[in-house]
Write an enzyme that holds these catalytic residues in place. Sequence first.
Site, PDB file in Angstrom:
ATOM      1  CB  SER A 103     -76.518-102.274  -7.938  1.00 11.01           C
ATOM      2  OG  SER A 103     -76.814-103.654  -8.360  1.00 11.01           O
ATOM      3  CE1 TYR A 137     -78.726-103.212  -2.642  1.00 11.10           C
ATOM      4  CE2 TYR A 137     -79.320-104.183  -5.093  1.00 11.10           C
ATOM      5  CZ  TYR A 137     -78.282-103.580  -3.983  1.00 11.10           C
ATOM      6  OH  TYR A 137     -76.777-103.768  -3.979  1.00 11.10           O
TER       7      TYR A 137
HETATM    8  N1  LIG Z   1     -72.271-108.064  -3.968  1.00 11.09           N
HETATM    9  C1  LIG Z   1     -72.907-107.883  -5.083  1.00 11.09           C
HETATM   10  O1  LIG Z   1     -73.464-108.910  -5.694  1.00 11.09           O
HETATM   11  C2  LIG Z   1     -72.995-106.424  -5.293  1.00 11.09           C
HETATM   12  C3  LIG Z   1     -73.033-105.410  -4.430  1.00 11.09           C
HETATM   13  N2  LIG Z   1     -73.187-104.237  -4.578  1.00 11.09           N
HETATM   14  C4  LIG Z   1     -72.961-103.050  -3.641  1.00 11.09           C
HETATM   15  O2  LIG Z   1     -71.548-102.963  -3.318  1.00 11.09           O
HETATM   16  C5  LIG Z   1     -71.615-102.561  -2.027  1.00 11.09           C
HETATM   17  C6  LIG Z   1     -70.731-103.364  -1.356  1.00 11.09           C
HETATM   18  O3  LIG Z   1     -71.267-104.576  -1.308  1.00 11.09           O
HETATM   19  P1  LIG Z   1     -70.635-106.012  -0.772  1.00 11.09           P
HETATM   20  O4  LIG Z   1     -69.186-105.896  -0.639  1.00 11.09           O
HETATM   21  O5  LIG Z   1     -71.086-107.083  -1.619  1.00 11.09           O
HETATM   22  O6  LIG Z   1     -71.265-106.029   0.720  1.00 11.09           O
HETATM   23  P2  LIG Z   1     -70.901-106.832   2.163  1.00 11.09           P
HETATM   24  O7  LIG Z   1     -72.341-107.074   2.880  1.00 11.09           O
HETATM   25  O8  LIG Z   1     -69.848-107.938   2.062  1.00 11.09           O
HETATM   26  O9  LIG Z   1     -70.169-105.510   2.798  1.00 11.09           O
HETATM   27  C7  LIG Z   1     -70.792-104.202   3.011  1.00 11.09           C
HETATM   28  C8  LIG Z   1     -70.031-103.441   3.947  1.00 11.09           C
HETATM   29  O10 LIG Z   1     -70.633-102.408   4.336  1.00 11.09           O
HETATM   30  C9  LIG Z   1     -70.898-102.186   5.796  1.00 11.09           C
HETATM   31  N3  LIG Z   1     -72.068-101.323   6.072  1.00 11.09           N
HETATM   32  C10 LIG Z   1     -73.379-101.802   5.824  1.00 11.09           C
HETATM   33  N4  LIG Z   1     -74.096-100.858   6.464  1.00 11.09           N
HETATM   34  C11 LIG Z   1     -73.435 -99.901   7.067  1.00 11.09           C
HETATM   35  C12 LIG Z   1     -73.668 -98.812   7.682  1.00 11.09           C
HETATM   36  N5  LIG Z   1     -74.728 -98.321   7.874  1.00 11.09           N
HETATM   37  N6  LIG Z   1     -72.465 -97.920   8.260  1.00 11.09           N
HETATM   38  C13 LIG Z   1     -71.368 -98.444   7.829  1.00 11.09           C
HETATM   39  N7  LIG Z   1     -70.925 -99.508   7.149  1.00 11.09           N
HETATM   40  C14 LIG Z   1     -72.106-100.284   6.634  1.00 11.09           C
HETATM   41  C15 LIG Z   1     -71.062-103.753   6.397  1.00 11.09           C
HETATM   42  O11 LIG Z   1     -70.467-103.540   7.628  1.00 11.09           O
HETATM   43  C16 LIG Z   1     -69.793-104.241   5.311  1.00 11.09           C
HETATM   44  O12 LIG Z   1     -68.492-104.128   5.819  1.00 11.09           O
HETATM   45  C17 LIG Z   1     -72.870-102.267  -1.504  1.00 11.09           C
HETATM   46  O13 LIG Z   1     -73.187-100.892  -1.721  1.00 11.09           O
HETATM   47  C18 LIG Z   1     -73.608-103.006  -2.410  1.00 11.09           C
HETATM   48  O14 LIG Z   1     -74.979-102.709  -2.744  1.00 11.09           O
HETATM   49  C19 LIG Z   1     -73.537-103.761  -6.078  1.00 11.09           C
HETATM   50  C20 LIG Z   1     -73.795-104.614  -6.931  1.00 11.09           C
HETATM   51  C21 LIG Z   1     -73.601-106.112  -6.781  1.00 11.09           C
HETATM   52  C1  LIG Z   2     -76.978-108.557  -8.078  1.00  7.49           C
HETATM   53  C2  LIG Z   2     -76.885-107.002  -7.668  1.00  7.49           C
HETATM   54  O1  LIG Z   2     -76.957-106.352  -8.686  1.00  7.49           O
HETATM   55  C3  LIG Z   2     -76.624-106.495  -6.556  1.00  7.49           C
HETATM   56  C4  LIG Z   2     -76.449-107.353  -5.379  1.00  7.49           C
HETATM   57  O2  LIG Z   2     -76.406-105.406  -6.280  1.00  7.49           O
END
Ligand SMILES: NC(=O)C1=CN([C@@H]2O[C@H](COP(=O)(O)OP(=O)(O)OC[C@H]3O[C@@H](n4cnc5c(N)ncnc54)[C@H](O)[C@@H]3O)[C@@H](O)[C@H]2O)C=CC1
Ligand SMILES: CC(=O)C(C)=O
Length: 240
Positions: free
Chosen positions: A142, A155
Amino acid sequence: MQEIKGKYAVITGGTRGIGLATAHALAEEGVNVAVIGRNPDTLKDAVGELQNYGVQVVALNGDVSNKEDVDRMLGEVNDAFERIDILINNAGIMNHTSFLESSEEDLRKMMDVNVFGIYHMMHGILPMMKQQGQGDVINISSMSGLKGTKGSSLYSATKFAVIGMTEGVMQEMRQHNIRVSYLTPSAVLTDLIGETGLKEETMTHAEDMADIIVSQLKLNPRTFIKTSQMWATNPTPKDQ
Ligand SMILES: NC(=O)C1=CN([C@@H]2O[C@H](COP(=O)(O)OP(=O)(O)OC[C@H]3O[C@@H](n4cnc5c(N)ncnc54)[C@H](O)[C@@H]3O)[C@@H](O)[C@H]2O)C=CC1
Ligand SMILES: CC(=O)C(C)=O
């Protein structure tokens, strides 16, 4: 560019957000996908959608922070797939909280998923990739892994750790023709980020991240992008 049709991919957190969008984009390219999720219902929905692409789809139900779950899921995927070419370590959780109001438990929980989850997955899959003499691993860090901001301390600690671990593993694996890299997205429109006050159409979408991942995987195997930052071009507040 290389053809990725017919490859085999494992995507953690593949039931929504960036993970699900990536599973769709890969399946559309003809990549067979195994998606990991913790909720059997959302997993079933995701698999149902992905099967429409005519590729092999495997549902893996478990928690990446739990080594026993990971070992079981990798056993299941090994039974179903002849090899694993691509690992997308996407599963992650975020607790945005002030440092003094946070608890040790908050940090441990995020470390368990965001760091140990990736550790368990790479530990399980890299030996197979080494044997194959090729592979791709993309870990989702991130922007919070590059800088701390108010409320991001815990985080950020986990996402800085993802970058450090990835860089070390990358240096060990490149001699085996395995490309290990990380992505550092800024805010992406998903359930994880919640309300940002930004016009949704001006934010980066999960599908944009999926496009970036597919593009990287299609690069000629002799080359990879070691580090890259994804920004929204013109993120605009809702009241403008
Ligand atoms: N949405 C954002 O603004 C940003 C997200 N990220 C990173 O991108 C990745 C995906 O994020 P999003 O799609 O936004 O999140 P989201 O919350 O929409 O999806 C996350 C997914 O990971 C799964 N998950 C969480 N913990 C788990 C576990 N212990 N075992 C198996 N599955 C698990 C959830 O069930 C979900 O399907 C994460 O690592 C997040 O930190 C990084 C930068 C920005
Ligand atoms: C905003 C951001 O950098 C996240 C959710 O990883």
